[in-house]
Design an enzyme around this catalytic site. Structure first.
Site, PDB file in Angstrom:
ATOM      1  N   ASP A   6       0.699  -1.102  -0.037  1.00  0.00           N
ATOM      2  CA  ASP A   6       0.167   0.079   0.115  1.00  0.00           C
ATOM      3  C   ASP A   6       1.084   1.369  -0.069  1.00  0.00           C
ATOM      4  O   ASP A   6       2.140   1.025   0.262  1.00  0.00           O
ATOM      5  CB  ASP A   6      -0.899   0.217   1.417  1.00  0.00           C
ATOM      6  CG  ASP A   6      -1.850   1.089   1.203  1.00  0.00           C
ATOM      7  OD1 ASP A   6      -2.203   1.458   0.206  1.00  0.00           O
ATOM      8  OD2 ASP A   6      -2.147   1.965   2.370  1.00  0.00           O
ATOM      9  N   SER A   7       0.420   2.340  -0.395  1.00  0.00           N
ATOM     10  CA  SER A   7       1.146   3.721  -0.258  1.00  0.00           C
ATOM     11  C   SER A   7       1.511   3.911   1.203  1.00  0.00           C
ATOM     12  O   SER A   7       2.578   4.693   1.445  1.00  0.00           O
ATOM     13  CB  SER A   7       0.323   4.646  -0.740  1.00  0.00           C
ATOM     14  OG  SER A   7      -1.099   4.770   0.048  1.00  0.00           O
ATOM     15  N   CYS A  69      -4.348  -1.488  -1.942  1.00  0.00           N
ATOM     16  CA  CYS A  69      -4.437  -0.131  -2.216  1.00  0.00           C
ATOM     17  C   CYS A  69      -5.408   0.133  -3.354  1.00  0.00           C
ATOM     18  O   CYS A  69      -5.173  -0.606  -4.542  1.00  0.00           O
ATOM     19  CB  CYS A  69      -3.207   0.467  -2.764  1.00  0.00           C
ATOM     20  SG  CYS A  69      -3.109   2.159  -3.037  1.00  0.00           S
ATOM     21  N   ASN A  70      -6.549   0.751  -3.183  1.00  0.00           N
ATOM     22  CA  ASN A  70      -7.414   0.798  -4.527  1.00  0.00           C
ATOM     23  C   ASN A  70      -6.737   1.737  -5.523  1.00  0.00           C
ATOM     24  O   ASN A  70      -7.188   1.587  -6.741  1.00  0.00           O
ATOM     25  CB  ASN A  70      -8.806   1.572  -3.983  1.00  0.00           C
ATOM     26  CG  ASN A  70      -9.658   0.606  -2.943  1.00  0.00           C
ATOM     27  OD1 ASN A  70     -10.459  -0.223  -3.679  1.00  0.00           O
ATOM     28  ND2 ASN A  70      -9.553   0.514  -1.533  1.00  0.00           N
ATOM     29  N   THR A  71      -6.242   2.816  -4.920  1.00  0.00           N
ATOM     30  CA  THR A  71      -5.655   3.798  -6.237  1.00  0.00           C
ATOM     31  C   THR A  71      -4.810   3.222  -7.094  1.00  0.00           C
ATOM     32  O   THR A  71      -4.722   3.253  -8.121  1.00  0.00           O
ATOM     33  CB  THR A  71      -4.966   4.802  -5.395  1.00  0.00           C
ATOM     34  OG1 THR A  71      -5.812   5.377  -4.227  1.00  0.00           O
ATOM     35  CG2 THR A  71      -4.528   6.001  -6.263  1.00  0.00           C
ATOM     36  N   GLU A 152      -2.221   9.512   7.338  1.00  0.00           N
ATOM     37  CA  GLU A 152      -0.976   9.095   7.551  1.00  0.00           C
ATOM     38  C   GLU A 152      -0.127  10.101   8.485  1.00  0.00           C
ATOM     39  O   GLU A 152       0.725   9.927   9.107  1.00  0.00           O
ATOM     40  CB  GLU A 152      -0.215   9.436   6.052  1.00  0.00           C
ATOM     41  CG  GLU A 152      -0.710   8.394   5.048  1.00  0.00           C
ATOM     42  CD  GLU A 152       0.197   7.226   5.227  1.00  0.00           C
ATOM     43  OE1 GLU A 152       1.334   7.399   5.513  1.00  0.00           O
ATOM     44  OE2 GLU A 152      -0.612   6.011   5.308  1.00  0.00           O
ATOM     45  N   CYS A 186     -11.178   2.716   0.037  1.00  0.00           N
ATOM     46  CA  CYS A 186      -9.889   3.107   0.338  1.00  0.00           C
ATOM     47  C   CYS A 186      -9.480   2.481   1.322  1.00  0.00           C
ATOM     48  O   CYS A 186     -10.195   2.559   2.685  1.00  0.00           O
ATOM     49  CB  CYS A 186      -9.587   4.814   0.391  1.00  0.00           C
ATOM     50  SG  CYS A 186      -7.909   4.967   0.941  1.00  0.00           S
ATOM     51  N   THR A 187      -8.236   1.690   1.383  1.00  0.00           N
ATOM     52  CA  THR A 187      -7.857   0.871   2.402  1.00  0.00           C
ATOM     53  C   THR A 187      -7.578   1.554   3.776  1.00  0.00           C
ATOM     54  O   THR A 187      -7.356   0.922   4.922  1.00  0.00           O
ATOM     55  CB  THR A 187      -6.947  -0.172   2.172  1.00  0.00           C
ATOM     56  OG1 THR A 187      -5.707   0.530   1.712  1.00  0.00           O
ATOM     57  CG2 THR A 187      -7.190  -1.270   0.961  1.00  0.00           C
ATOM     58  N   HIS A 188      -7.240   2.895   3.591  1.00  0.00           N
ATOM     59  CA  HIS A 188      -7.080   3.744   4.891  1.00  0.00           C
ATOM     60  C   HIS A 188      -8.519   3.916   5.782  1.00  0.00           C
ATOM     61  O   HIS A 188      -8.425   4.181   6.782  1.00  0.00           O
ATOM     62  CB  HIS A 188      -6.498   5.101   4.407  1.00  0.00           C
ATOM     63  CG  HIS A 188      -4.946   5.036   4.006  1.00  0.00           C
ATOM     64  ND1 HIS A 188      -4.555   4.524   2.928  1.00  0.00           N
ATOM     65  CD2 HIS A 188      -3.922   5.596   4.854  1.00  0.00           C
ATOM     66  CE1 HIS A 188      -3.095   4.538   2.835  1.00  0.00           C
ATOM     67  NE2 HIS A 188      -3.047   5.292   4.190  1.00  0.00           N
TER      68      HIS A 188
HETATM   69  N1  DGL Z   1      -5.139   3.156   0.596  1.00  0.00           N
HETATM   70  C1  DGL Z   1      -4.962   3.568  -0.492  1.00  0.00           C
HETATM   71  C2  DGL Z   1      -6.401   3.362  -1.242  1.00  0.00           C
HETATM   72  O1  DGL Z   1      -6.699   2.322  -1.110  1.00  0.00           O
HETATM   73  C3  DGL Z   1      -4.357   4.867  -1.169  1.00  0.00           C
HETATM   74  C4  DGL Z   1      -4.429   5.935  -0.274  1.00  0.00           C
HETATM   75  C5  DGL Z   1      -3.541   7.370  -0.914  1.00  0.00           C
HETATM   76  O2  DGL Z   1      -2.334   7.016  -1.018  1.00  0.00           O
HETATM   77  O3  DGL Z   1      -3.864   8.117  -1.399  1.00  0.00           O
HETATM   78  O4  DGL Z   1      -6.541   4.122  -2.177  1.00  0.00           O
END
Ligand code: DGL
Length: 271
Positions: A6-7, A69-71, A152, A186-188
């Site tokens: 992930d990011s 990570c969805n992005t 973050e 988004c996984t966050h």
């Molecule tokens: N957690 C990530 C996602 O699922 C990316 C978040 C990011 O870095 O902007 O999209």
């Protein structure tokens, strides 16, 4: 080994559920915290960063990599699968496909909301993939550009975060009050799911359930390994997990320990 990328911290929400369901495998978690967030970056940039991470995880011995990570799943997965890897050597999977396979069965009204990063929303991946599953769905997407930076920075329980959580939740409910299934794309976002649910309750009206992806992705991985014994057999089974970050390892370990509920050691890596 299974690589989970992930990011930043968000993929830990996926890793946690995967390890609960599949504890026997060895894992490497890689967070590109030094370059997070990805969500506001260009396609080329996200593709380039994600490919670097995939190559690095492959060098570390991962034969199966989950883009948690969805992005990255929206913007880089297909190109990497089609042009950059040899599927005999490594498989790379994302989180959007497994999610859209489950979400249509959860809605009663047929109105689904998707909260995600600007990059994921701009890619339109969720709407396109959900409509492929069921073209009578009404899909409303909203970008939440402030949420990942707040998470973050460890500021997701602050007053400032409360303001932005309220802002985006109220906005998507205003755009379509019939939404009964709100996907956290988004996984966050599971890190702020309780606050999102509290805002949904305040928004009133129809009961709306927020959906996090961890369990869905974990179950889908389990099914995948069952269907692909040739991949499953190559995975090491020591029940270990290594945590790697491109940023400060102590900061990462503190945040990860807090989130995963047990002490974690992290290592800084450059690639
Ligand atoms: N957690 C990530 C996602 O699922 C990316 C978040 C990011 O870095 O902007 O999209």
């Amino acid at each position: 080994m299974i690589g989970v990328f992930d990011s930043g911290y968000g993929g830990l929400t996926i890793l946690k559920q995967i390890r609960e369901l599949l504890p026997e495998y060895d894992y490497i978690y890689l967070g590109d915290n030094a370059r997070a967030p990805y969500g506001t970056r260009s396609f080329e940039c996200i593709y380039h960063y994600t490919l670097e991470a995939v190559r690095y995880l492959q060098q570390q011995g991962c034969t199966l990599i989950i883009l948690a990570c969805n992005t990255a799943s929206a913007k880089a997965l297909r190109t990497i699968q089609q042009h950059d890897i040899d599927p005999q050597q490594v498989r790379v999977l994302g989180v959007i496909r497994p999610t859209v396979e489950v979400v249509p069965s959860l809605t009663q009204t047929g109105h689904v909301g998707v909260l995600a990063t600007p990059g994921t929303v701009a890619s339109d991946s969720y709407r396109i993939e959900l409509m492929k599953q069921n073209d009578s769905l009404t899909v409303t997407q909203l970008a939440c550009p402030m949420w990942v930076p707040l998470i973050e920075a460890g500021e997701h329980e602050s007053e400032g975060a409360k303001y932005f959580i309220s802002k985006y939740v109220q906005e998507i409910v205003r755009r379509d009050p019939k939404i009964d299934t709100l996907l956290l794309g988004c996984t966050h976002y599971p890190l702020i799911q309780a606050a999102i649910d509290a805002e949904l309750a305040k928004a009133g009206g129809r009961r709306c359930t927020s959906i996090a992806q961890g369990e869905i992705v974990a179950q889908s991985l389990k099914d995948y390994l069952y269907r692909h014994p040739e991949i499953e057999q190559r995975l090491q089974k020591g029940g270990e997990c290594k945590y790697l970050t491109t940023d400060d390892s102590d900061k990462f370990a503190d945040a990860a320990t807090l989130f995963l509920g047990s002490p974690v050691c992290a290592m800084h890596v450059d690639y």
